[in-house]
Write an enzyme that holds these catalytic residues in place. Structure first.
Site, PDB file in Angstrom:
ATOM      1  N   THR A 290      -8.369 -16.767  14.439  1.00 38.75           N
ATOM      2  CA  THR A 290      -9.672 -17.387  14.704  1.00 38.75           C
ATOM      3  C   THR A 290      -9.590 -18.904  14.542  1.00 38.75           C
ATOM      4  OG1 THR A 290     -10.622 -15.396  13.727  1.00 38.75           O
ATOM      5  CG2 THR A 290     -12.122 -17.210  14.155  1.00 38.75           C
ATOM      6  N   ARG A 312       0.577 -14.221  19.399  1.00 38.77           N
ATOM      7  CA  ARG A 312       1.327 -12.978  19.595  1.00 38.77           C
ATOM      8  C   ARG A 312       0.427 -11.918  20.235  1.00 38.77           C
ATOM      9  NH1 ARG A 312       2.739 -11.654  13.699  1.00 38.77           N
ATOM     10  NH2 ARG A 312       0.782 -12.782  13.433  1.00 38.77           N
ATOM     11  N   LYS A 323      -6.585  -2.890  10.841  1.00 37.03           N
ATOM     12  CA  LYS A 323      -6.924  -4.305  10.949  1.00 37.03           C
ATOM     13  C   LYS A 323      -7.797  -4.621  12.164  1.00 37.03           C
ATOM     14  CE  LYS A 323      -4.456  -8.677  10.228  1.00 37.03           C
ATOM     15  NZ  LYS A 323      -4.536  -9.490  11.413  1.00 37.03           N
ATOM     16  N   PHE A 661     -17.198 -18.395   5.273  1.00 38.62           N
ATOM     17  CA  PHE A 661     -18.015 -17.212   5.496  1.00 38.62           C
ATOM     18  C   PHE A 661     -19.448 -17.526   5.057  1.00 38.62           C
ATOM     19  CE2 PHE A 661     -14.223 -15.647   6.593  1.00 38.62           C
ATOM     20  CZ  PHE A 661     -13.697 -14.492   6.024  1.00 38.62           C
ATOM     21  N   TRP A 690     -16.170 -19.743  13.699  1.00 39.12           N
ATOM     22  CA  TRP A 690     -16.558 -18.352  13.919  1.00 39.12           C
ATOM     23  C   TRP A 690     -18.003 -18.263  14.386  1.00 39.12           C
ATOM     24  CZ3 TRP A 690     -20.089 -14.949  11.597  1.00 39.12           C
ATOM     25  CH2 TRP A 690     -19.929 -13.602  11.914  1.00 39.12           C
TER      26      TRP A 690
END
Length: 837
Positions: A290, A312, A323, A661, A690
């Site tokens: 992110t 990747r 995950k 967050f 985010w």
């Protein structure tokens, strides 16, 4: 005339169409042009036909992107509209304008007479000159008003040889005259192609970024992804300077990029190289992907700096396991995220096929050697076809390695035949395992060969997850198709009964592996939510492999962004694993030098390292993680400090990106940034990408640009000439903080064997848990005084590293009680994937 590439060099070829040839008709010429349009080795086509033969049908048969002289209606139309970025402009016309600006300083206000410059050349000259402010007139040599027109002109551009009867006195003294008619004897056609080739080198970006309108509360990742309309991938490719024949389109939003691009841009200066790493993460991950996406969105969409993200490809194991996907998250992700996370362009499937073909070849060879005589083996390995017995090229190479300098199969002695046909693989030494891109714990140990047809040959074996395959590591580290083929051939699968390594080349399978991997070697082009470019390529895990995306993607991206641009790539898990391997393994393979390390941290992870309760995937976070607790944060910053110190071992500036967050307090954020800077970070920045997209990472982008201008003192951690044991010890002590290492008897035996076989000078790729700096996942913070146990040591000779297994490291993950696949579904009416996050 064709401009193409042969043997890695750019050149042009002249083709004369004989009158006796069948395609001298218009249809024949058009057919030949259409064939050349689809030839990827031909990059440009220039037509040298008589004026009568240059019909609109022929001129428009040339693909606009291969149209050297800009004669097609598409290119002329774009030129008239002023869209010079997206059109091919006549090199002759461009050269005339450039020359005039040198001779007369400026053509603004000048009267320019174009004489005998017919058709597309005349149209191109008029457009270019008028855009520069010139007044243009056109005429032929036989025009009645030629004398008066010549006297009025400040500049005369001549498109064909002047008729002899035109007196010199007709041309006003001081008039500038430019001849631009073809002269084959003087080689001016060569100059035209040189100019065309120059125009095909690095192109300035003309990127159209996509607008974001972030919502609050932030919707799910897949809702955000579907709420954005991505650009068609061919449009994106053109915007960043890729030629049409350098991409292979897969659907609407992804394309493979051909490696020929590296040759075209070989003289282009590289951009800046940025690595995103992280602190020791929680099982939930701390958002490195992110941050990577948010950073490039900020650089390109908000600071107008060319940038590329190199990521990747995610394994389907975590996607369906714990995950979830790896496309980033919130308003900083790769789109379409479901395509990114599922199959993509099939690279992992190609690796699985290649890996398992080699595994099948190993067991089949043991079986056939154990059940057949030398003569029978020889007759089958070198069969008579149409009355002739010949060695294949790979068999000739094996004979040469064995010291048998013969090419006629009928001349080998019995001893030579025995040496040739017998690999004598020792089954107990087989290290090559089968792979599957699924978390399946029950394949960690299996027995194969139990069918009656295998004649009693059975053995214990195992499956690894596909991304742990050495072929995946090779894909990520290779620098060309030839290099990949060589690496595939060097892969050691076992030892023979004399203790010598047996390779894929010995088994005769190298060429077949290369065929399976021929498309997988090309990076996949995608885009972020804000329309900036992304390369997705390779996907090795960082705890059981080297954990970095491909060298090829990075090298191509560094050329495309230009000298002032940035390429941001990500290393898996914490800096102690992915970053260490990036520097010591990937940078050695690529020769590239990093400019900056971005170290990702979260308040959540720091609280865990400060003594907070266990964090478990799928379980709600305890109140310690959702309420302000400055003491837990301060105590946990020891892990952040240690990871900063690890980066400093390599001499690279560090910028800490605090992934914020909504439960983080301002005091907690300020505390982390303050401690990070006190601990040696160049800067520490809170990031809100985010929830806000690239705009939320602008401060991070600015810090990265400043850090990239600092003096770089990059160095490797260890010398390759050191013994294997010493290199392992250096990593354990300097990176992990161990007191020392402890080798099992099996590990000592393997190290001794690899050293004797000549593999001692390879770098080290530690297979270790990502959940702790130590080998014990439950030990958080910065463990000290521990002894690092090395249970086994294996070799990836094709990839080019030795990998020790630390503790009880598994190379095949298992599914949890409630895997992610419970939530993944397909809507049969809309065919939309649901449940990805």
């Amino acid at each position: 005339y064709l401009w193409g590439r042969r043997s890695g060099r750019f050149c042009f070829f002249r083709f004369f169409i004989s009158l006796s040839r069948a395609f001298v008709t218009m249809a024949g010429i058009v057919g030949e042009i259409l064939r050349l349009n689809e030839d990827p080795t031909v990059h440009g086509i220039a037509l040298h036909l008589s004026e009568n033969a240059c019909s609109s049908k022929i001129l428009n048969a040339v693909k606009p992107e291969k149209d050297v002289d800009g004669v097609s209606d598409v290119n002329l139309g774009r030129l008239v509209r002023g869209d010079t970025y997206n059109c091919s402009v006549s090199p002759t016309a461009s050269a005339v304008v450039e020359l005039l600006e040198k001779l007369v300083k400026t053509v603004d206000g000048k009267k320019v007479l174009l004489v005998e410059t017919c058709g597309p050349l005349e149209a191109s000259l008029q457009c270019l000159l008028q855009r520069k402010g010139a007044m243009t007139m056109s005429c032929q040599w036989k025009t009645q008003q030629l004398q008066s027109k010549l006297h009025q002109a400040d500049v005369v551009v001549v498109g064909s040889t002047k008729r002899k009867e035109i007196p010199v006195s007709w041309i006003r003294p001081g008039t500038t005259i430019v001849n631009c008619y073809p002269d084959f004897l003087s080689g001016k056609i060569s100059l035209k192609f040189e100019r065309w080739i120059q125009s095909q080198q690095y192109r300035e970006w003309n990127l159209h970024c996509l607008k974001l309108q972030p919502l609050s509360p932030v919707p799910s990742d897949i809702e955000i992804s579907r709420g954005q309309s991505p650009k068609a991938v061919d449009v994106l490719a053109k915007e960043i300077g890729l030629l049409a024949d350098e991409i292979e389109i897969y659907g609407q939003t992804k394309a493979k990029v051909r490696l020929s691009l590296l040759e075209r841009l070989k003289d282009q200066t590289n951009g800046k190289y940025v690595l995103v790493a992280g602190i020791t993460p929680t099982p939930l991950g701390e958002g490195k992907s992110t941050v990577t996406i948010g950073l490039v969105q900020a650089l390109t969409a908000h600071l107008n700096v060319n940038s590329f993200a190199c990521l990747r490809q995610p394994s389907q194991g975590p996607t369906f396991g714990v995950k979830g996907g790896a496309a980033g998250g919130g308003y900083a992700q790769v789109i379409p995220m479901e395509e990114f996370n599922l199959h993509l362009t099939g690279d992992i499937h190609a690796i699985t096929a290649a890996n398992n073909l080699l595994a099948a070849a190993v067991d089949a060879r043991i079986l056939h050697e154990s059940t057949q005589s030398d003569k029978a083996l020889y007759n089958r390995l070198v069969p008579i076809v149409n009355g002739v017995r010949e060695f294949s090229s790979i068999q000739l190479a094996r004979l040469k390695r064995l010291g048998i300098n013969k090419t006629d199969p009928g001349t080998l002695t019995a001893d030579e035949i025995n040496t040739f046909v017998r690999l004598d693989i020792d089954p107990s030494t087989i290290t090559w395992q089968r792979v599957l891109d699924t978390n399946d714990r029950f394949l960690r140990k299996i027995t194969i060969g139990q069918a009656n047809t295998e004649k009693g040959f059975f053995r214990q074996a195992q499956f690894d997850i596909a991304v742990a395959s050495e072929i995946m590591a090779i894909l990520a580290l290779t620098t060309s198709l030839a290099d990949m083929k060589e690496r595939l051939g060097k892969m050691v699968v076992a030892n023979d009964k004399n203790g010598q390594p047996v390779t894929a080349e010995d088994l005769g399978v190298t060429g077949a592996l290369a065929v399976l991997m021929k498309d997988a070697i090309k990076p996949t082009l995608m885009q972020t939510l804000e329309g900036t470019p992304v390369f997705v390529h390779a996907g090795p895990f960082a705890n059981i492999a080297h954990g970095n995306s491909s060298v090829l993607a990075d090298k191509i991206a560094l050329k495309l962004v230009g000298e002032e641009g940035f390429v941001v790539t990500e290393a898996g898990f914490g800096a102690d694993i992915g970053m260490e391997k990036f520097f010591n393994i990937k940078c050695r393979a690529s020769g590239l030098v990093p400019s900056v390390v971005v170290l990702v941290a979260t308040v959540r992870a720091l609280k865990m390292h400060g003594g907070g309760p266990n964090v478990t995937a799928g379980a709600p976070l305890k109140k310690e993680y959702t309420e302000e607790n400055l003491q837990l944060v301060a105590d946990g910053c020891c892990n952040l400090q240690k990871q900063i110190q690890i980066a400093q071992l390599f001499g690279v500036p560090v910028v800490v990106a605090l992934n914020v967050f909504k439960t983080d307090s301002h005091a907690e954020v300020d505390l982390v940034c303050e401690i990070a800077k006190q601990s040696g970070a160049f800067d520490a920045v809170p990031c809100n990408h985010w929830s806000a997209g690239g705009r939320g990472a602008v401060e991070l982008a600015q810090a990265v640009r400043k850090a990239a201008s600092q003096e770089n003192r990059f160095k490797y951690l260890y010398n390759l000439e050191l013994p294997i044991i010493e290199k392992i010890r250096i990593i354990a002590q300097k990176v992990y903080g161990a007191k020392d290492i402890e080798l099992s008897p099996a590990a000592q035996s393997q190290i001794s064997r690899y050293s004797k076989q000549g593999f001692g000078n390879l770098p080290i790729c530690m297979a270790k848990t990502h959940l702790s700096l130590s080998h014990q996942p439950e030990r958080k913070g910065v463990p000290t005084g521990f002894i690092l146990p090395i249970s086994d040591v294996r070799a990836s000779i094709g990839a080019g590293f030795i990998y020790p297994l630390v503790g009880t490291m598994s190379t095949m993950p298992g599914l949890p009680t409630r895997p992610c696949f419970y939530d993944i579904d397909l809507d049969p009416d809309t065919e939309q994937v649901k449940g990805l996050f």
